[in-house]
Design an enzyme around this catalytic site. Structure first.
Site, PDB file in Angstrom:
ATOM      1  N   SER A 106       0.968  -1.235  -0.064  1.00 24.57           N
ATOM      2  CA  SER A 106      -0.013  -0.132   0.017  1.00 24.57           C
ATOM      3  C   SER A 106       0.747   1.109   0.106  1.00 24.57           C
ATOM      4  O   SER A 106       1.612   1.417   0.969  1.00 24.57           O
ATOM      5  CB  SER A 106      -0.917  -0.040   1.389  1.00 24.57           C
ATOM      6  OG  SER A 106      -1.672   1.032   1.253  1.00 24.57           O
ATOM      7  N   HIS A 119      -1.259  -1.011  -4.089  1.00 25.12           N
ATOM      8  CA  HIS A 119      -2.587  -0.675  -3.861  1.00 25.12           C
ATOM      9  C   HIS A 119      -2.501   0.638  -3.492  1.00 25.12           C
ATOM     10  O   HIS A 119      -1.580   1.401  -2.775  1.00 25.12           O
ATOM     11  CB  HIS A 119      -2.629  -1.503  -2.344  1.00 25.12           C
ATOM     12  CG  HIS A 119      -4.021  -1.333  -1.922  1.00 25.12           C
ATOM     13  ND1 HIS A 119      -5.349  -1.967  -2.216  1.00 25.12           N
ATOM     14  CD2 HIS A 119      -4.364  -0.536  -0.639  1.00 25.12           C
ATOM     15  CE1 HIS A 119      -6.241  -1.603  -1.453  1.00 25.12           C
ATOM     16  NE2 HIS A 119      -5.744  -0.615  -0.543  1.00 25.12           N
ATOM     17  N   ASP A 171      -4.602   3.928  -2.134  1.00 20.82           N
ATOM     18  CA  ASP A 171      -5.800   4.307  -1.278  1.00 20.82           C
ATOM     19  C   ASP A 171      -6.079   5.850  -1.588  1.00 20.82           C
ATOM     20  O   ASP A 171      -5.323   6.663  -1.474  1.00 20.82           O
ATOM     21  CB  ASP A 171      -5.402   4.396   0.183  1.00 20.82           C
ATOM     22  CG  ASP A 171      -5.327   2.808   0.592  1.00 20.82           C
ATOM     23  OD1 ASP A 171      -6.386   2.066   0.456  1.00 20.82           O
ATOM     24  OD2 ASP A 171      -4.118   2.543   1.048  1.00 20.82           O
ATOM     25  N   MET A 213      -8.791   8.890  -0.519  1.00 22.20           N
ATOM     26  CA  MET A 213      -9.599   9.245   0.590  1.00 22.20           C
ATOM     27  C   MET A 213     -10.107  10.544   0.244  1.00 22.20           C
ATOM     28  O   MET A 213      -9.312  11.451  -0.096  1.00 22.20           O
ATOM     29  CB  MET A 213      -8.772   9.331   1.982  1.00 22.20           C
ATOM     30  CG  MET A 213      -8.226   7.871   2.070  1.00 22.20           C
ATOM     31  SD  MET A 213      -7.124   8.177   3.667  1.00 22.20           S
ATOM     32  CE  MET A 213      -6.599   6.348   3.659  1.00 22.20           C
ATOM     33  N   HIS A 239      -8.077   1.705  -4.564  1.00 27.28           N
ATOM     34  CA  HIS A 239      -9.209   1.763  -3.325  1.00 27.28           C
ATOM     35  C   HIS A 239      -9.805   3.114  -3.040  1.00 27.28           C
ATOM     36  O   HIS A 239      -9.162   3.872  -2.507  1.00 27.28           O
ATOM     37  CB  HIS A 239      -8.694   1.182  -2.085  1.00 27.28           C
ATOM     38  CG  HIS A 239      -9.445   0.987  -0.870  1.00 27.28           C
ATOM     39  ND1 HIS A 239      -8.947   0.668   0.163  1.00 27.28           N
ATOM     40  CD2 HIS A 239     -10.745   0.938  -0.933  1.00 27.28           C
ATOM     41  CE1 HIS A 239      -9.919   0.767   1.120  1.00 27.28           C
ATOM     42  NE2 HIS A 239     -10.945   0.765   0.761  1.00 27.28           N
ATOM     43  N   MET A 285     -12.208   5.292  -1.060  1.00 28.67           N
ATOM     44  CA  MET A 285     -12.915   5.500   0.253  1.00 28.67           C
ATOM     45  C   MET A 285     -13.474   7.135  -0.194  1.00 28.67           C
ATOM     46  O   MET A 285     -12.888   7.767   0.490  1.00 28.67           O
ATOM     47  CB  MET A 285     -11.666   5.502   1.128  1.00 28.67           C
ATOM     48  CG  MET A 285     -11.284   4.033   1.634  1.00 28.67           C
ATOM     49  SD  MET A 285     -10.174   4.046   2.550  1.00 28.67           S
ATOM     50  CE  MET A 285      -8.625   4.032   1.525  1.00 28.67           C
ATOM     51  N   MET A 298     -12.182  -5.036   4.655  1.00 33.83           N
ATOM     52  CA  MET A 298     -11.598  -4.307   5.443  1.00 33.83           C
ATOM     53  C   MET A 298     -11.277  -4.860   6.738  1.00 33.83           C
ATOM     54  O   MET A 298     -12.138  -5.334   7.539  1.00 33.83           O
ATOM     55  CB  MET A 298     -12.216  -2.726   5.648  1.00 33.83           C
ATOM     56  CG  MET A 298     -12.212  -1.835   4.617  1.00 33.83           C
ATOM     57  SD  MET A 298     -10.532  -1.741   3.762  1.00 33.83           S
ATOM     58  CE  MET A 298      -9.619  -0.862   4.876  1.00 33.83           C
ATOM     59  N   GLY A 334      -9.084   4.488   6.617  1.00 31.95           N
ATOM     60  CA  GLY A 334      -8.812   6.021   6.900  1.00 31.95           C
ATOM     61  C   GLY A 334      -7.492   6.008   7.236  1.00 31.95           C
ATOM     62  O   GLY A 334      -6.771   7.221   7.000  1.00 31.95           O
ATOM     63  N   PHE A 335      -6.542   5.372   7.875  1.00 29.61           N
ATOM     64  CA  PHE A 335      -5.352   5.409   8.256  1.00 29.61           C
ATOM     65  C   PHE A 335      -4.456   4.158   8.096  1.00 29.61           C
ATOM     66  O   PHE A 335      -5.211   3.063   8.404  1.00 29.61           O
ATOM     67  CB  PHE A 335      -5.292   5.896   9.853  1.00 29.61           C
ATOM     68  CG  PHE A 335      -6.167   7.144   9.991  1.00 29.61           C
ATOM     69  CD1 PHE A 335      -5.221   8.287   9.842  1.00 29.61           C
ATOM     70  CD2 PHE A 335      -7.493   7.181  10.261  1.00 29.61           C
ATOM     71  CE1 PHE A 335      -6.113   9.568   9.915  1.00 29.61           C
ATOM     72  CE2 PHE A 335      -8.146   8.565  10.365  1.00 29.61           C
ATOM     73  CZ  PHE A 335      -7.348   9.680  10.365  1.00 29.61           C
ATOM     74  N   GLY A 336      -3.487   4.126   8.162  1.00 28.44           N
ATOM     75  CA  GLY A 336      -2.418   2.858   8.037  1.00 28.44           C
ATOM     76  C   GLY A 336      -1.958   2.754   9.416  1.00 28.44           C
ATOM     77  O   GLY A 336      -2.433   3.518  10.304  1.00 28.44           O
ATOM     78  N   GLY A 337      -1.292   1.617   9.638  1.00 26.10           N
ATOM     79  CA  GLY A 337      -0.645   1.466  10.988  1.00 26.10           C
ATOM     80  C   GLY A 337      -1.628   0.799  12.217  1.00 26.10           C
ATOM     81  O   GLY A 337      -1.270   0.832  13.157  1.00 26.10           O
ATOM     82  N   ASP A 369      -7.257  -5.917   3.969  1.00 25.38           N
ATOM     83  CA  ASP A 369      -6.507  -4.550   3.954  1.00 25.38           C
ATOM     84  C   ASP A 369      -6.817  -3.970   5.421  1.00 25.38           C
ATOM     85  O   ASP A 369      -8.025  -3.784   6.030  1.00 25.38           O
ATOM     86  CB  ASP A 369      -7.060  -3.577   2.970  1.00 25.38           C
ATOM     87  CG  ASP A 369      -6.627  -2.372   2.861  1.00 25.38           C
ATOM     88  OD1 ASP A 369      -5.601  -2.131   3.473  1.00 25.38           O
ATOM     89  OD2 ASP A 369      -7.343  -1.269   2.046  1.00 25.38           O
ATOM     90  N   GLY A 370      -5.605  -3.979   5.821  1.00 27.95           N
ATOM     91  CA  GLY A 370      -5.469  -3.478   7.306  1.00 27.95           C
ATOM     92  C   GLY A 370      -4.764  -4.031   8.210  1.00 27.95           C
ATOM     93  O   GLY A 370      -5.465  -5.047   8.511  1.00 27.95           O
ATOM     94  N   GLY A 371      -3.745  -3.585   8.806  1.00 32.17           N
ATOM     95  CA  GLY A 371      -3.189  -4.542   9.829  1.00 32.17           C
ATOM     96  C   GLY A 371      -2.447  -5.926   9.407  1.00 32.17           C
ATOM     97  O   GLY A 371      -2.329  -6.848  10.200  1.00 32.17           O
ATOM     98  N   GLY A 395       0.745  -2.181   4.270  1.00 30.84           N
ATOM     99  CA  GLY A 395       1.372  -0.962   4.320  1.00 30.84           C
ATOM    100  C   GLY A 395       2.411  -0.892   5.099  1.00 30.84           C
ATOM    101  O   GLY A 395       3.655  -1.095   4.544  1.00 30.84           O
TER     102      GLY A 395
HETATM  103  C1  DX5 Z   1      -6.621   1.951   5.058  1.00 33.44           C
HETATM  104  C2  DX5 Z   1      -6.211   1.839   3.848  1.00 33.44           C
HETATM  105  C3  DX5 Z   1      -4.828   0.797   3.954  1.00 33.44           C
HETATM  106  C4  DX5 Z   1      -3.743   1.231   4.562  1.00 33.44           C
HETATM  107  C5  DX5 Z   1      -3.285  -0.349   5.409  1.00 33.44           C
HETATM  108  O1  DX5 Z   1      -7.765   3.028   5.034  1.00 33.44           O
HETATM  109  O2  DX5 Z   1      -7.237   1.292   3.369  1.00 33.44           O
HETATM  110  O3  DX5 Z   1      -4.751   0.270   2.359  1.00 33.44           O
HETATM  111  O4  DX5 Z   1      -2.728   1.529   3.779  1.00 33.44           O
HETATM  112  O5  DX5 Z   1      -2.205  -0.014   6.093  1.00 33.44           O
HETATM  113  P1  DX5 Z   1      -1.570  -0.832   7.078  1.00 33.44           P
HETATM  114  O6  DX5 Z   1      -1.312  -2.148   6.274  1.00 33.44           O
HETATM  115  O7  DX5 Z   1      -0.529   0.050   7.634  1.00 33.44           O
HETATM  116  O8  DX5 Z   1      -2.639  -1.431   8.280  1.00 33.44           O
HETATM  117 ZN    ZN Z   2      -6.673   0.252   1.066  1.00 29.54          ZN
END
Ligand code: DX5
Ligand code: ZN
Length: 217
Positions: free
Chosen positions: A9, A34, A36, A38, A67, A69, A138, A143-146, A176-178, A198
């Site tokens: 990502s 990927h 994102d 937003m 993706h 959002m 999801m 909305g946020f990575g990490g 997608d996510g974590g 990501g």
């Molecule tokens: C979150 C995004 C993800 C994000 C994942 O809203 O859709 O694609 O980049 O980040 P990680 O892998 O750090 O959870």
């Molecule tokens: Zn995504």
């Protein structure tokens, strides 16, 4: 069953040098990126617009997994298709004509996907399964990575995989996510085949080893 596929990502890449971050992915021999998008409404954050996708497209042969959002994705699918998206995924939650928007994405020459948030039941996307190339579950609130992977999404992934087999469909099932090697393995065990990563990818001390581990899930 699809082979496991890693989609790094870009959100976790270097925002001062996104082209270099995309190049890191292709230099490892990976094929998907990927991206994102937003809007600050559907999710409480902003990221990239179509101009950035256009700029990334020129030097890159990666498959752009975009993706969206967005509250009004139908208003932007054309811009992202023209910018060079290969696959465009839209969320089920906002109110708009989902079937028509999926058809529009295809008519624009892209593959299409449907996405659902952690609190959205699997049943909500069931009517669209025959129409899509990818379902994105999801595994965090978008909305946020990490953020931390939500274990409670595993039954939902399993349910969608069950429908896929029962109906003889072959869409990809993406999470997608974590996602890291450990949580990806859990998702793989219930049917996921496409893994957005990501933070875990871009911060891996050895990205080639990370990519190999993901390919061997
Ligand atoms: C979150 C995004 C993800 C994000 C994942 O809203 O859709 O694609 O980049 O980040 P990680 O892998 O750090 O959870
Ligand atoms: Zn995504």
């Amino acid at each position: 069953m699809h082979a496991p596929l890693l989609a790094p990502s870009l959100l976790a890449g270097d925002h001062a040098n996104l082209g270099a971050s995309a190049a890191v992915v292709s230099q490892l021999g990976l094929t998907w990126l990927h991206i994102d998008i937003m809007d600050g409404h559907f999710v409480p954050n902003l990221s990239f617009g179509p101009q950035i996708v256009t700029a990334l497209r020129k030097p890159s042969k990666l498959f752009f997994d975009v993706h969206l959002m967005l509250d009004e994705p139908h208003r932007y699918v054309e811009a992202f298709a023209k910018a060079g998206a290969n696959l465009i995924s839209i969320h089920i939650e906002p109110a708009y004509d989902h079937a028509a928007t999926l058809a529009r994405i295809r008519a624009l020459g892209c593959k299409c996907g449907i996405v659902l948030n952690p609190d959205t039941p699997a049943e909500s996307i069931a009517p669209f399964l025959a129409q899509v190339d990818l379902v994105l579950v999801m595994t965090v609130q978008p909305g946020f990575g990490g953020q931390s992977f939500r274990q409670d999404m595993l039954p939902k992934i399993a349910q969608i995989d069950r429908w896929r087999r029962e109906r003889g469909l072959d869409f990809r099932l993406e999470v997608d996510g974590g996602i890291d090697v450990k949580t990806a393995a859990e998702c793989r065990s219930v049917g996921a085949d496409t893994f957005v990563a990501g933070t875990s990818f871009f911060t891996a001390p050895d990205r080639a080893a990370f990519a190999t581990a993901m390919a061997n899930l």
